[in-house]
Design an enzyme around this catalytic site. Structure first.
Site, mmCIF file in Angstrom:
data_model
loop_
_atom_site.group_PDB
_atom_site.id
_atom_site.type_symbol
_atom_site.label_atom_id
_atom_site.label_comp_id
_atom_site.label_asym_id
_atom_site.label_seq_id
_atom_site.Cartn_x
_atom_site.Cartn_y
_atom_site.Cartn_z
ATOM 1 N N ASP A 101 0.828 -1.197 0.403
ATOM 2 C CA ASP A 101 -0.168 -0.228 -0.130
ATOM 3 C C ASP A 101 1.083 1.358 -0.007
ATOM 4 O O ASP A 101 2.144 1.237 0.227
ATOM 5 C CB ASP A 101 -1.016 -0.232 1.032
ATOM 6 C CG ASP A 101 -2.022 1.090 1.220
ATOM 7 O OD1 ASP A 101 -2.218 1.448 0.317
ATOM 8 O OD2 ASP A 101 -2.816 0.777 2.021
ATOM 9 N N GLU B 275 -10.063 7.055 4.091
ATOM 10 C CA GLU B 275 -9.252 6.508 5.489
ATOM 11 C C GLU B 275 -9.623 7.226 6.921
ATOM 12 O O GLU B 275 -10.206 7.346 6.875
ATOM 13 C CB GLU B 275 -7.470 6.827 5.033
ATOM 14 C CG GLU B 275 -8.222 5.688 3.217
ATOM 15 C CD GLU B 275 -6.933 5.779 2.206
ATOM 16 O OE1 GLU B 275 -5.565 5.746 2.913
ATOM 17 O OE2 GLU B 275 -6.138 6.278 1.594
HETATM 18 C C1 BGC Z 1 -5.403 3.229 0.496
HETATM 19 C C2 BGC Z 1 -5.468 1.403 -0.525
HETATM 20 C C3 BGC Z 1 -5.070 2.450 -2.038
HETATM 21 C C4 BGC Z 1 -3.797 2.920 -2.248
HETATM 22 C C5 BGC Z 1 -3.506 4.042 -3.199
HETATM 23 C C6 BGC Z 1 -4.524 4.131 0.051
HETATM 24 O O1 BGC Z 1 -3.477 4.479 0.546
HETATM 25 O O2 BGC Z 1 -4.847 2.366 1.710
HETATM 26 O O3 BGC Z 1 -6.692 0.858 -0.592
HETATM 27 O O4 BGC Z 1 -5.150 1.356 -3.087
HETATM 28 O O5 BGC Z 1 -4.020 4.307 -1.221
HETATM 29 O O6 BGC Z 1 -4.745 4.879 -3.294
HETATM 30 C C1 BGC Z 2 -3.214 11.257 -2.381
HETATM 31 C C2 BGC Z 2 -4.412 10.216 -3.225
HETATM 32 C C3 BGC Z 2 -3.683 8.350 -2.310
HETATM 33 C C4 BGC Z 2 -3.791 8.870 -1.315
HETATM 34 C C5 BGC Z 2 -3.458 7.220 -0.201
HETATM 35 C C6 BGC Z 2 -3.149 10.912 -0.801
HETATM 36 O O1 BGC Z 2 -2.004 11.764 -0.132
HETATM 37 O O2 BGC Z 2 -2.988 12.515 -2.512
HETATM 38 O O3 BGC Z 2 -3.902 9.632 -4.553
HETATM 39 O O4 BGC Z 2 -5.305 7.562 -3.173
HETATM 40 O O5 BGC Z 2 -2.869 9.508 -0.260
HETATM 41 O O6 BGC Z 2 -3.583 7.514 0.937
#
Ligand code: BGC
Ligand code: BGC
Length: 834
Positions: A315, A516
């Site tokens: 991740d 998140e």
């Molecule tokens: C998330 C994932 C996601 C990835 C890519 C991560 O922060 O936990 O679920 O697939 O970002 O955007």
């Molecule tokens: C990014 C997102 C990403 C996410 C994952 C962010 O900081 O801008 O594009 O999916 O982090 O955690």
């Protein structure tokens, strides 16, 4: 220890013969061997072996590096030939939120062509693009947005789920993208978790069945398996993400191993049986150890016992959280069994160089690298990437009519109807006869962004207007169409003021979008401290108007006051772009017969109090307000009266410290430095912006401190902030202090302040000048600032909880910055004026 990793290339005929794994013998019997419906294929294995034989170390390492589109160019792809790349939530071709379908396909095509161009790297292996299509192709303007998973759980309809997955695959394929990071198969136990809505249920059985259905729908089966109309799927986040203590995102799961299997791993049983080709490692820890670094879970269990022969993707810089690792270097994760590093930001380059050096030095065994690369190649071959036309020339590519296609929207609308759960229906108020005078109120009524939640066009789902959803329909628009079709009357009024007294009010309200950890809560009380929606419901009721509440939320919340103030109450979750599905069910046919009945049932137990955060079916002392499986149908007897308990025991005893910086800056926070009002995000370990320069220091462990030098040419600033506001009032209520470790190396010549900022021209501050002057030079000390120094109005909308400004020159180092509730001793900086 590494033997486990070596045997995992079980289908690779070229792998060296090796001894049986020493570790797998301790895997308990309840972890099953999965028989995937996509068995190993000797022809593919031979091709993997042949490819591998001709690859240089550089080419191999490139296969396991996955950078992000904001941080690489097409020329980087040509030069290095990355095995894959991603766009994160809210990342678009050309950084353009309104990128067209052609723009998406063009980027896919140019990246692909650069990857197969062997002029610089000698490699012609096609790259693959992964994206978070988690409720439809949600980064793309105009795509069909399906209800988030929590709503799909309420439908309890695996066939429908498979259709949704197929429609999603079609829209993703239309943009030339190969692979998606879905489904999330978390089993959420503590509903404070900000990703609760990404989970189908608190019940592992639903999650297992759905994982199977969705993987089949995404990847296809038989001749259609990973055809040009399908996409590679990812079962995520392995494992235990829904069971962290306190519902903390990226937190620590303390389940027994048996519960880890029987609750949290069931989605992998379903998903791997259906043949999912990738698994994403989770940010969380299990008993204090980050999964990204767990050889036992990634290799011994997932690959060896369960027999998973696809690849494990990390991740978002998750490897950097493994003990002893940074974003730029982490042989530990790779040796533990991580096959592909997801490495956004500029960290990809040092990570690639360090990994190469670690292979050369033997710190990463060559066999481990070969195993990981074999896995990536195996999946690419299974997906036909070597044989399919290039992205722009595939069957569905650039077919604009597929994005938001009417057939897909019809499936989404059906899913909305089936996801609605009727919690209360006093005097059989619902269904409503459509030929009425209807008031539609609440800030969710005509707001497609709000009804769609996080992971919608942008990462957090914020900053969108209805114009960002061409083809989509708000809940109000759906009501209007239905009522006006039979010459009823509709009035939209967010604040509930009306011209003509209505026969009934439908109030649409609920949570603002989040994704998140930003959505993590301290407890489950809806609108704690600001019961604006309750006030609206009461205002309407006091005028004798029957009130129907449509509640938008990513989880069950404690809404007893709102339930009491409603005659009917519908949990609508996060329905997505097809808001008409709500009116389909709320209204009867013109002749008064039922149009669509409520069939949705709670896939999460509904809490009886704000503190009942961990109430799940099967608990010993199970006393939710409404049990798992609850959901009224038309004509069924109502159960909730207007007299539910509204008393709240306000305690903050369980409020955890809020960590902004500990070894690294914690998501969603970002560190910025520069002149006042002109700061920039810190992207490297040594950086200067205007009057401020920063370098990373090792205090106790690698890179756990930052040294900041203010040159005094103009006022300088260091901020820790996010791009969206966070409500921090609960920390003030818990008497929290902002604490930090600081070491002054050169005394400050001017004023130094510490502020908390709620946006431009919105902040409160405290002076640190005297406190810093009293500190001995060159010694680490802990100082703390009382949150009473900051205005609670400001704390409600916190963008930057740490803004350090120096008007003159000086130098200090910082570590461990956090909000600490219930401190043991008084703060070193207090503010009497507040
Ligand atoms: C998330 C994932 C996601 C990835 C890519 C991560 O922060 O936990 O679920 O697939 O970002 O955007
Ligand atoms: C990014 C997102 C990403 C996410 C994952 C962010 O900081 O801008 O594009 O999916 O982090 O955690």
């Amino acid at each position: 220890m590494l033997l486990g990793a070596l045997t995992s290339g079980c289908n690779n005929p070229n792998a060296d013969p090796i001894e049986p794994a020493s570790e797998s013998s301790r895997v308990p019997d309840y972890w099953p061997q999965i028989n995937p419906e996509i068995p190993a294929n000797p022809v593919i294995e031979q091709r993997v072996g042949a490819l591998l034989q001709n690859m240089t170390l550089e080419q191999k390492v490139a296969q396991i590096i996955q950078p992000e589109i904001r941080d690489i160019t097409v020329e980087d792809m040509r030069r290095y030939g990355f095995g894959s790349y991603l766009n994160g939530g809210g990342a678009f071709p050309n950084n353009d939120k309104h990128a067209s379908v052609e723009d998406w396909v063009n980027l896919a095509e140019t990246m692909y062509q650069a990857s197969v161009d062997d002029s610089l790297d000698g490699s012609a292996i096609p790259t693959m693009w992964g994206t978070d299509a988690v409720h439809g192709h949600n980064n793309v303007i105009g795509a069909t947005l399906f209800p988030h998973n929590i709503g799909l759980g309420a439908t309890n309809n695996p066939e429908l789920i498979q259709q949704i997955a197929k429609a999603t695959a079609t829209e993703v394929a239309a943009t030339g993208i190969d692979w998606i990071f879905a489904p999330t198969v978390a089993v959420t136990r503590d509903d404070r978790w900000g990703r609760t809505y990404e989970a189908y249920s608190e019940d592992p059985d639903i999650v297992r069945n759905y994982a199977y259905a969705i993987v089949r729908g995404l990847q296809g089966e038989g001749d259609d398996f990973l055809s040009q109309q399908r996409v590679i799927s990812t079962v995520k986040h392995f494992v235990g993400d829904g069971g962290t203590q306190g519902g903390d995102d990226q937190g620590n799961n303390l389940a027994t191993e048996e519960a880890l299997f029987s609750i949290h791993a069931q989605g992998y049983v379903g998903g791997l049986t259906a043949g999912a080709q990738s698994v994403m490692a989770s940010f969380n820890s299990w008993h204090g150890k980050k999964i990204h670094g767990s050889e036992y879970l990634l290799t011994d269990i997932l690959k060896e016992r369960m027999g998973f022969d696809g690849f494990v993707v990390g991740d978002w810089n998750g490897h950097g959280q493994v003990a002893g690792c940074s974003n730029e270097s982490c042989p530990q994760a790779f040796n533990a069994g991580l096959d592909v590093f997801m490495v956004p930001t500029q960290a990809w380059k040092p990570l690639m160089e360090n990994t190469l050096a670690q292979v050369k030095s033997g710190q990463i065994p060559l066999a481990r690298l070969d195993d990981a690369v074999s896995r990536v190649l195996r999946v690419k071959l299974r997906a036909g990437l070597f044989d399919k036309p290039s992205p722009a020339n595939r069957l569905l590519a650039a077919n604009k009519s597929l994005i938001g296609h009417a057939d897909h929207r019809a499936i989404a609308r059906q899913a909305v109807r089936e996801s609605l759960v009727l919690l209360k229906n006093k005097d059989q108020l619902l269904p409503l006869y459509p030929k009425l005078n209807v008031l539609v109120a609440g800030d969710g009524a005509d707001n497609i962004g709000k009804q769609s939640g996080g992971w919608t066009v942008t990462w957090q789902g914020t900053g969108n207007t209805n114009a960002d959803f061409p083809g989509g329909t708000s809940i109000y628009e759906g009501i209007k169409a239905r009522v006006e079709a039979v010459e009823g009357k509709v009035e939209l009024s967010i604040d509930g003021n009306f011209q003509n007294k209505p026969d009934v009010a439908i109030v649409v309200f609920g949570e603002e979008p989040y994704a998140e950890g930003v959505g993590d809560l301290a407890n489950l009380e809806y609108q704690r401290g600001n019961k604006a929606d309750l006030a609206l419901l009461k205002k309407l009721k006091s005028q004798g108007i029957p009130v129907v509440s449509v509640f938008l939320s990513g989880r069950p919340l404690w809404v007893n006051p709102e339930l009491n103030a409603s005659d009917a109450f519908v949990a609508a979750w996060l329905p997505g772009s097809e808001g008409q599905g709500v009116a389909d069910v709320l209204f009867s046919k013109p002749d008064g017969t039922i149009n669509y009945d409520f069939t949705g049932k709670l896939s999460f137990s509904w809490p009886a109090s704000p503190g009942q955060t961990l109430v799940n079916i099967g608990d010993e002392d199970y006393q939710p307000l409404l049990p798992y499986g609850f959901g009224l149908s038309y004509g069924q007897e109502n159960v909730l009266g207007d007299n539910l308990n509204e008393e709240v025991q306000r305690t903050h005893d369980d409020l955890p410290p809020l960590v902004l910086f500990e070894n690294s800056i914690k998501a969603p926070w970002q560190l910025q430095i520069g002149a006042v009002g002109a700061t920039q995000i810190v992207t490297s370990s040594v950086q200067q912006v205007g009057p401020v320069s920063l370098r990373t220091l090792d205090r106790h462990i690698q890179e756990d401190a930052r040294q900041l030098t203010f040159d005094g040419t103009e006022p300088g600033q260091v901020t820790i902030g996010a791009s969206f506001p966070v409500d921090m009032r609960n920390y003030q209520e818990a008497n929290a202090q902002l604490t930090l470790d600081v070491r002054v190396q050169q005394a400050f010549s001017g004023e130094v302040t510490l502020a908390m900022s709620c946006g431009p021209d919105c902040q409160s501050e405290a002076s640190l000048r005297e406190t810093l002057q009293l500190l001995p030079l060159n010694e680490w000390q802990t100082i703390s600032v009382s949150l009473d120094c900051f205005d609670s109005q400001h704390l409600a909308q916190m963008y930057a909880p740490f803004v350090l400004t120096s008007s003159g020159e000086g130098q200090l180092s910082l570590a461990n910055i956090r909000l600490l509730p219930h401190p043991q001793s008084p703060a070193s900086v207090t503010c009497d004026s507040n």
